[in-house]
Design a protein around this motif. Structure first.
Motif, PDB file in Angstrom:
ATOM      1  N   ARG A   1      -1.160   2.651   5.115  1.00 54.35           N
ATOM      2  CA  ARG A   1      -0.953   1.754   3.986  1.00 54.35           C
ATOM      3  C   ARG A   1       0.469   1.211   3.936  1.00 54.35           C
ATOM      4  O   ARG A   1       1.395   1.782   4.506  1.00 54.35           O
TER       5      ARG A   1
ATOM      6  N   ARG B   1       3.823   9.358   2.660  1.00 49.86           N
ATOM      7  CA  ARG B   1       3.251   8.266   1.858  1.00 49.86           C
ATOM      8  C   ARG B   1       3.898   8.301   0.473  1.00 49.86           C
ATOM      9  O   ARG B   1       3.596   9.183  -0.334  1.00 49.86           O
TER      10      ARG B   1
ATOM     11  N   GLY C   1       4.743   7.529  -3.473  1.00 53.03           N
ATOM     12  CA  GLY C   1       3.937   7.189  -4.635  1.00 53.03           C
ATOM     13  C   GLY C   1       4.255   5.800  -5.150  1.00 53.03           C
ATOM     14  O   GLY C   1       5.138   5.103  -4.630  1.00 53.03           O
ATOM     15  N   ALA C   2       3.560   5.391  -6.199  1.00 52.89           N
ATOM     16  CA  ALA C   2       3.682   4.026  -6.728  1.00 52.89           C
ATOM     17  C   ALA C   2       5.077   3.724  -7.242  1.00 52.89           C
ATOM     18  O   ALA C   2       5.526   2.572  -7.195  1.00 52.89           O
ATOM     19  N   ARG C   3       5.796   4.712  -7.751  1.00 54.87           N
ATOM     20  CA  ARG C   3       7.147   4.488  -8.266  1.00 54.87           C
ATOM     21  C   ARG C   3       8.187   5.150  -7.374  1.00 54.87           C
ATOM     22  O   ARG C   3       9.293   5.473  -7.798  1.00 54.87           O
TER      23      ARG C   3
ATOM     24  N   SER D   1      10.223   5.158  -3.403  1.00 54.29           N
ATOM     25  CA  SER D   1      10.679   4.251  -2.360  1.00 54.29           C
ATOM     26  C   SER D   1      11.460   5.012  -1.302  1.00 54.29           C
ATOM     27  O   SER D   1      12.340   5.819  -1.638  1.00 54.29           O
TER      28      SER D   1
ATOM     29  N   THR E   1       4.766  -6.806 -16.378  1.00 51.93           N
ATOM     30  CA  THR E   1       5.326  -5.743 -15.534  1.00 51.93           C
ATOM     31  C   THR E   1       6.503  -5.074 -16.237  1.00 51.93           C
ATOM     32  O   THR E   1       7.360  -5.745 -16.808  1.00 51.93           O
TER      33      THR E   1
ATOM     34  N   PHE F   1      11.078   0.111  -5.567  1.00 46.59           N
ATOM     35  CA  PHE F   1       9.767   0.757  -5.537  1.00 46.59           C
ATOM     36  C   PHE F   1       9.004   0.367  -4.277  1.00 46.59           C
ATOM     37  O   PHE F   1       7.781   0.203  -4.308  1.00 46.59           O
TER      38      PHE F   1
ATOM     39  N   ALA G   1       6.100  -3.330  -1.919  1.00 45.10           N
ATOM     40  CA  ALA G   1       5.337  -4.114  -2.887  1.00 45.10           C
ATOM     41  C   ALA G   1       6.239  -4.689  -3.974  1.00 45.10           C
ATOM     42  O   ALA G   1       6.004  -5.806  -4.462  1.00 45.10           O
ATOM     43  N   TRP G   2       7.261  -3.941  -4.375  1.00 44.18           N
ATOM     44  CA  TRP G   2       8.196  -4.405  -5.402  1.00 44.18           C
ATOM     45  C   TRP G   2       8.979  -5.622  -4.904  1.00 44.18           C
ATOM     46  O   TRP G   2       9.255  -6.555  -5.654  1.00 44.18           O
TER      47      TRP G   2
END
Length: 708
Positions: A317, A343, A345-347, A349, A461, A523, A526-527
């Protein structure tokens, strides 16, 4: 308005700039200040001198300037700063040092034992002040590339006044002399890497047709000792509209060459790679936006900016850290397998990745707070490799420093907004750390505190930001507040100790705010990608949301709120200035991008089309002209007096962006302060004294606008 100046020529008056005209004709023909895109010349030089004379007169004439300057210079030249260490293969430590006697700097060396002592005994390798005097040159040191395993034979990069373009010369650190008859590459953007003791791979200006439209090298050649540049053998040539071509080597800890990689950078985040074999170049089939991070044993460590479905069936991913067997991947990428290393997490980096001799180290930020993990393939599971956290302070920034290729030692930097830098020496194999050096406090942090808040952007956001302020700050909107941002190129703004911000601003009652807006890397990919190209406006909306949130919390008010940003951050400040000027009473615009309809034609601007889009394409020009600050400037707006500064020697973001912004504001009748350093490059400071002057000018301006 300062009328009667070079700005108000007949040309300027008869061809007043309009946003519509500039958007329709981005070649500069309808721009009355197009002539300021010339780097130097009699007319341009006179304009710059006049601007500098006025602005320096105002700011240096303020009685607060000199104390601010002296405080900044004392901090920058302090001898009790941490000397940033670099491991050599033999265990010795190198350092580049600047102070009041070594303004341009000195390259020096000591043993690890001596470095860890209170009074290290340094041996000077190269004194750049002495070199500049001896050669009557304006040399600025830009780094060294040394042979492996012989660390003493190096390619030294020297810049004229701080430009990105450098002259490269071979140097022997054991003798402290440039190698007689050694490699010498005249001034050019680009670089070189060692292929063997007597061979280089060189990517630079080789003459007509060898540079991209961005001004970077397109050609890679093999240069053998004793050959002239025109005898070098070409091994790769990119396309004219590419960003650049370059080359690098992958070596094991003993210095053995494992692979030679030639990289064709089509645009930011879009690169083709090739591996050099005896038969020539062979495709190196990584995803085009993947980032090569390190080589650990036989494993190549790669960070993904997008999902990757491998031909072998393995899939990963966006944001993952992945390992592949280097030899197997070169031999047949269709059958090579991948391993998930980490991998986030969403928050989270991944900010940095490095290796010691046997260990993989990752700097991982969780909600903009740092930690360092040692990762090992033993016992790997589907969730990734096993990982062990190094024992370091929490809720701070941590940075991976120099690592040893012969042991598992490394240096780690720890800092925070109110935490002076501390340098740790770590043993990655044992997961142990010890304090190596500490920096004294440079400002009084008594009564100060740090808080993290979130602001809701226009699309919903939640955008985090940090506020450094007095604990007893009244929530009445009266606190002078400086809001800083960047928001581009996946660059994360992490908590860090700024002695000058503390001394020149916080100690005097101001609050300092850092906005972690989209476009940055706080992040992960994606950020950053959320604000690319057609979505660039999100960066500006995030910054505006933070400003509005500060006002809503009554931390500050528009009368007391200022903003600051440099380069892409200068574009950010310019865009926000033209969109929501009523929120601010000060704007420091540092070495900015500003005319985004012509940015690809100025300096190295064409190289950033992957970030912003291409104004030569109508659809993409439509995105850009919605926010391009230069075209959006107009009369009758509540713009505050702004302070713009740049450098004549900036060959990355050309000074014409800042020049034209100042000229246009003045033409429209707004007060503006503009200062152009004739040296300094994109860093806007070729030496410590110039840096101190720039800082004092900035904080004198901010004092006048926000504290008075």
């Amino acid at each position: 308005m300062r009328g009667g100046k070079l700005l108000l020529t007949a040309l300027a008056m008869s061809a007043a700039l309009s946003g519509t005209a500039a958007a329709q004709v981005p070649d500069g023909s309808d721009d009355p200040f197009f002539w300021l895109e010339q780097t130097e010349g009699e007319r341009v030089d006179a304009w710059v001198a006049e601007q500098n004379g006025y602005s320096l007169g105002v700011l240096q004439g303020d009685p607060r300037y000199q104390p601010l300057h002296d405080q900044a210079l004392a901090i920058l030249e302090a001898r009790d700063r941490i000397a940033v260490p670099g491991f050599n293969r033999d265990g010795t430590i190198d350092n580049f040092w600047q102070d009041q006697t070594s303004v341009r700097g000195v390259w020096r060396r000591t043993t690890l034992e001596s470095y860890l002592s209170d009074q290290p005994q340094w041996r000077t390798i190269l004194d750049f002040d002495a070199l500049a005097r001896a050669e009557n040159a304006n040399w600025v040191y830009k780094g060294a590339t040394c042979q492996t395993p012989n660390d003493d034979i190096c390619l030294i990069s020297l810049s004229d006044g701080g430009k990105d373009a450098v002259t490269i010369r071979e140097f022997d650190a054991s003798t402290g002399r440039f190698v007689e008859g050694g490699f010498v590459l005249p001034e050019s953007k680009g670089g070189a890497t060692w292929l063997s003791n007597d061979e280089l791979l060189v990517y630079r200006d080789f003459g007509e047709g060898s540079l991209s439209t961005s001004g970077y090298p397109l050609v890679v050649k093999r240069l053998r000792r004793g050959q002239s540049l025109d005898q070098a053998v070409e091994i790769y040539r990119g396309q004219p509209d590419d960003l650049a071509a370059s080359a690098y080597t992958l070596r094991d800890p003993d210095g053995r060459l494992r692979a030679v990689i030639v990289e064709r950078t089509i645009a930011y985040y879009n690169s083709e790679r090739f591996v050099l074999t005896p038969e020539g170049l062979k495709p190196f089939a990584l995803p085009r936006d993947a980032e090569v991070q390190a080589l650990l044993g036989d494993r190549l460590i790669v960070r993904l900016l997008s999902d990757w479905a491998m031909p072998s069936g393995d899939s990963f991913r966006q944001g993952d850290l992945v390992a592949v067997d280097l030899d197997a991947f070169i031999a047949d990428p269709a059958t090579a397998r991948g391993e998930l290393v980490l991998r986030p997490g969403a928050r989270d980096s991944i900010q940095d990745v490095t290796t010691t001799r046997n260990q993989l180290l990752v700097s991982l930020y969780e909600n903009v707070r740092g930690s360092i993990y040692v990762l090992r393939p033993e016992g790997a599971t589907e969730a990734g490799w096993t990982r062990t956290r190094l024992p370091l302070p929490e809720n701070v920034s941590v940075g991976l420093g120099s690592t040893s290729e012969t042991t598992d030692q490394l240096f780690v930097n720890v800092t925070g907004y109110l935490t002076p830098p501390t340098l740790y020496l770590a043993d990655a194999a044992a997961a142990q750390t010890q304090v190596a050096k500490t920096s004294p406090e440079r400002f009084s942090a008594e009564g100060l505190t740090v808080e993290q808040f979130q602001a809701r952007s226009a699309d919903g956001t939640m955008v985090p930001y940090f506020v450094v302020h007095r604990a007893d700050m009244p929530l009445n909107g009266a606190t002078p507040t400086l809001l800083y941002g960047y928001g581009g190129f996946q660059n994360a703004l992490l908590p860090g100790y700024s002695a000058t911000v503390g001394k020149l601003w916080l100690e005097r009652g101001g609050a300092y705010v850092v906005a972690n807006i989209r476009g940055g890397g706080e992040f992960g990919p994606a950020w950053h990608q959320a604000a690319l190209r057609q979505n660039r406006q999100r960066t500006h909306e995030d910054f505006i949301a933070v400003a509005e949130d500060l006002i809503a919390r009554q931390i500050t008010s528009p009368r007391r709120l200022g903003m600051m940003g440099g380069s892409q951050g200068g574009l950010l400040v310019g865009a926000v200035l033209t969109q929501r000027p009523e929120l601010f009473n000060a704007a420091v615009i540092q070495v900015p991008l500003f005319d985004m309809l012509r940015y690809t034609q100025i300096g190295a601007g064409a190289s950033w089309r992957g970030e912003y889009g291409d104004p030569a394409i109508p659809e993409q020009r439509a995105w850009i002209e919605e926010y391009s600050p230069y075209q959006r400037l107009q009369a009758g707006q509540p713009y505050p007096e702004v302070f713009i500064h740049t450098s004549t020697k900036d060959d990355r973001v050309h000074p014409s962006h800042g020049r034209k912004a100042a000229a246009r504001l003045d033409q429209l009748g707004y007060p503006v302060l503009y200062y152009e350093n004739t040296d300094g490059g994109h860093a806007a400071g070729a030496n410590l004294r110039e840096t101190a002057r720039r800082m004092a000018l900035e904080y004198t301006y901010l004092t006048r606008r926000l504290m008075d």
